[in-house]
Write a protein that holds these residues in place. Structure first.
Motif, short mmCIF file in Angstrom:
data_model
loop_
_atom_site.label_atom_id
_atom_site.label_comp_id
_atom_site.label_asym_id
_atom_site.label_seq_id
_atom_site.Cartn_x
_atom_site.Cartn_y
_atom_site.Cartn_z
N PRO A 12 0.81 -1.23 0.00
CA PRO A 12 0.00 0.00 0.00
C PRO A 12 0.84 1.27 0.00
O PRO A 12 0.47 2.27 -0.63
CB PRO A 12 -0.82 -0.12 1.29
N PHE A 13 1.97 1.23 0.68
CA PHE A 13 2.80 2.43 0.78
C PHE A 13 3.64 2.65 -0.48
O PHE A 13 4.02 3.78 -0.80
CB PHE A 13 3.65 2.34 2.04
N THR A 14 3.91 1.56 -1.20
CA THR A 14 4.52 1.70 -2.52
C THR A 14 3.53 2.40 -3.45
O THR A 14 3.90 3.29 -4.22
CB THR A 14 4.89 0.31 -3.09
N TYR A 15 2.26 2.00 -3.37
CA TYR A 15 1.22 2.67 -4.15
C TYR A 15 1.09 4.14 -3.74
O TYR A 15 0.82 5.01 -4.58
CB TYR A 15 -0.13 1.96 -3.98
N PHE A 16 1.23 4.41 -2.46
CA PHE A 16 1.14 5.79 -1.98
C PHE A 16 2.19 6.65 -2.67
O PHE A 16 1.91 7.77 -3.12
CB PHE A 16 1.32 5.83 -0.46
N ALA A 17 3.41 6.13 -2.78
CA ALA A 17 4.49 6.88 -3.44
C ALA A 17 4.17 7.07 -4.93
O ALA A 17 4.41 8.15 -5.50
CB ALA A 17 5.81 6.14 -3.28
N ILE A 18 3.64 6.02 -5.55
CA ILE A 18 3.28 6.11 -6.97
C ILE A 18 2.19 7.15 -7.19
O ILE A 18 2.26 7.99 -8.10
CB ILE A 18 2.82 4.73 -7.50
N PHE A 19 1.16 7.14 -6.33
CA PHE A 19 0.09 8.13 -6.43
C PHE A 19 0.60 9.54 -6.18
O PHE A 19 0.17 10.49 -6.82
CB PHE A 19 -1.02 7.80 -5.43
N PHE A 20 1.53 9.64 -5.23
CA PHE A 20 2.07 10.95 -4.87
C PHE A 20 2.72 11.62 -6.08
O PHE A 20 2.58 12.83 -6.29
CB PHE A 20 3.08 10.80 -3.74
N ILE A 21 3.44 10.81 -6.87
CA ILE A 21 4.14 11.42 -8.01
C ILE A 21 3.28 11.50 -9.26
O ILE A 21 3.51 12.34 -10.13
CB ILE A 21 5.45 10.65 -8.30
N THR A 22 2.26 10.63 -9.39
CA THR A 22 1.43 10.65 -10.59
C THR A 22 0.17 11.50 -10.44
O THR A 22 -0.32 12.07 -11.42
CB THR A 22 1.00 9.22 -10.99
N LYS A 23 -0.36 11.61 -9.23
CA LYS A 23 -1.61 12.33 -9.00
C LYS A 23 -1.41 13.68 -8.32
O LYS A 23 -2.34 14.45 -8.18
CB LYS A 23 -2.58 11.47 -8.18
N GLY A 24 -0.18 13.92 -7.82
CA GLY A 24 0.12 15.20 -7.21
C GLY A 24 0.19 15.14 -5.70
O GLY A 24 -0.33 14.22 -5.05
N SER A 25 0.85 16.13 -5.13
CA SER A 25 1.07 16.17 -3.68
C SER A 25 -0.18 16.59 -2.91
O SER A 25 -0.19 16.50 -1.67
CB SER A 25 2.22 17.13 -3.35
#
Length: 419
Positions: free
Chosen positions: A179-192
């Motif tokens: 889940p936290f790997t996905y969090f990092a992916i979302f952070f960079i693809t969907k914005g901060s």
């Protein structure tokens, strides 16, 4: 009359020769190194270094050019190791199995994740997304390299509560890091501006996917047992290939969980644990365990030879003092302190056992998989530096934890009861 060329030193044939030799070493080295102050991955890294030094075609190993291949290979190694770990868990539904690993998972893993992210940001100037990714991929204890300190094979009683805790922790925390790997992916693809996507991340990537992995794993482990041992006669059971059954127990839960949107790592470990819980025939279980262990050894040998080549071909970059400092802080301070904090107040285990559980947060193949998965899903500006830091951390972990493992094993023999 022309004399035909009898010898063929093509690259393909040389590679086949090297792979065959490495597989042969995977079969022999574990026995040769038994009770020695050195572990197999150290030897494989050394072999990789020699291949680089004396080879003509290994000027550089560019991990960024082979992200998908590395992801798929490490994925397979991890799920085989998770099956192997799950088969060793005799009582997966007993609190005794989880009484220490529960706290390592609940407290030590999040602390390690947050602290590693902060240190990588502080020392290496990682952006928040890259720092979060590094914290996520480096936090879980590796089920592959932790095998030297795992609990005993299925036919034997658990040799110590410390080994049991390390096995159960390594078995489940790889799935919990996703889940936290996905969090990092979302952070960079969907914005901060995480308020726009964090609810979806929590309910889908955290709650649903973990729950589906648990359900599929427990159900498939029970169903496979029923299919093999309840719906077939004793005579038919003796004809079932243990290798085929081991692969089915590995691949089916993983594939079904992934198809249904769950975490396959969790499903594989729990399926093997559930199977182990209901199947009490020691010979059957040892055969399953031995097969998965052999497959694991082969791929670990091949993978760490490649890591040795990568280390030698990128030595000047990997010897960056900032990379070394970050990795050493993680291995020698962050994980040990996080583990110790998680075990505060546990008066039923000795100080040495607390130290072992805290210090032996070995980093390895799982971290490589998560990194390659993330780099394949999103573009991180620090991709190359992330690969280098992960490689340095794993290599240092292999040497630091590997060289000290035999001393720890001998000491743990004094604490040989699971209460």
């Amino acid at each position: 009359m022309a004399i035909p060329l009898l010898f063929d030193f093509s690259t393909y044939n040389i590679h086949l020769l090297l792979i065959g030799l490495v597989i042969l070493l995977a079969a022999t080295i574990p026995n040769l190194l038994k009770n020695k102050h050195i572990t197999e991955p150290i030897i494989y890294i050394a072999i990789g270094t020699l291949i680089y030094l004396f080879g003509d075609h290994y000027d550089s190993i560019a991990a960024l050019n082979n992200v998908k291949v590395i992801e798929e290979i490490t994925e397979f190694v991890v799920i085989v190791a998770l099956t192997n770990a799950g088969l060793k868990i005799k009582n997966p539904f007993s609190w005794k199995t989880w009484k220490y690993s529960f706290w390592l998972l609940l407290i030590a893993m999040p602390i390690t994740m947050v602290a590693s992210a902060y240190v990588s940001h502080w020392i290496l100037d990682f952006t928040p997304a890259a720092a979060i990714l590094f914290g996520a991929l480096i936090a879980p204890t590796d089920p592959v390299l932790a095998s030297d300190l795992q609990t005993s094979k299925p036919s034997q009683q658990d040799s110590s509560r410390t080994r049991l805790a390390l096995t159960s922790e390594a078995g489940i925390n790889d799935g919990l890091a996703f889940p936290f790997t996905y969090f990092a992916i979302f952070f960079i693809t969907k914005g901060s501006n995480y308020s726009q996507w964090i609810a979806n991340w929590f309910w889908v990537d955290f709650v649903y996917k973990i729950a589906m992995g648990i359900i599929v794993g427990l159900l498939l482990g029970w169903l496979l047992y029923k299919m093999v041992f309840k719906f077939t006669s004793k005579n038919q059971q003796s004809k079932i290939s243990r290798g085929i059954l081991s692969l089915a127990l590995t691949l089916l839960p993983y594939a079904i969980a992934e198809i249904l949107g769950g975490y396959g790592f969790i499903a594989v470990f729990l399926a093997a644990s559930a199977f182990s819980h209901v199947e009490k025939d020691a010979k059957h279980m040892d055969n399953l365990h031995d097969f998965t262990e052999e497959i694991e050894r082969i791929f670990v040998a091949l993978l760490f030879v490649v890591i040795g080549i990568y280390m030698a071909s990128n030595f000047s970059k990997l010897s960056d003092p900032k990379l070394l400092l970050t990795a050493l802080i993680l291995i020698l301070f962050i994980r040990p302190i996080a583990g110790w904090v998680s075990l505060l107040g546990k008066k039923d285990i000795s100080t040495f056992e607390k130290f072992t559980l805290s210090f032996y947060g070995i980093r390895g193949v799982g971290s490589i998989y998560y990194l390659m998965y993330a780099l394949g899903a999103a573009t991180f500006p620090e991709s190359e530096k992330l690969i280098q830091l992960t490689a340095v951390t794993i290599i240092l972990s292999v040497f630091i934890h590997g060289i000290s493992a035999i001393t720890i094993q001998k000491k743990l023999d004094q604490y040989d009861n699971v209460d």
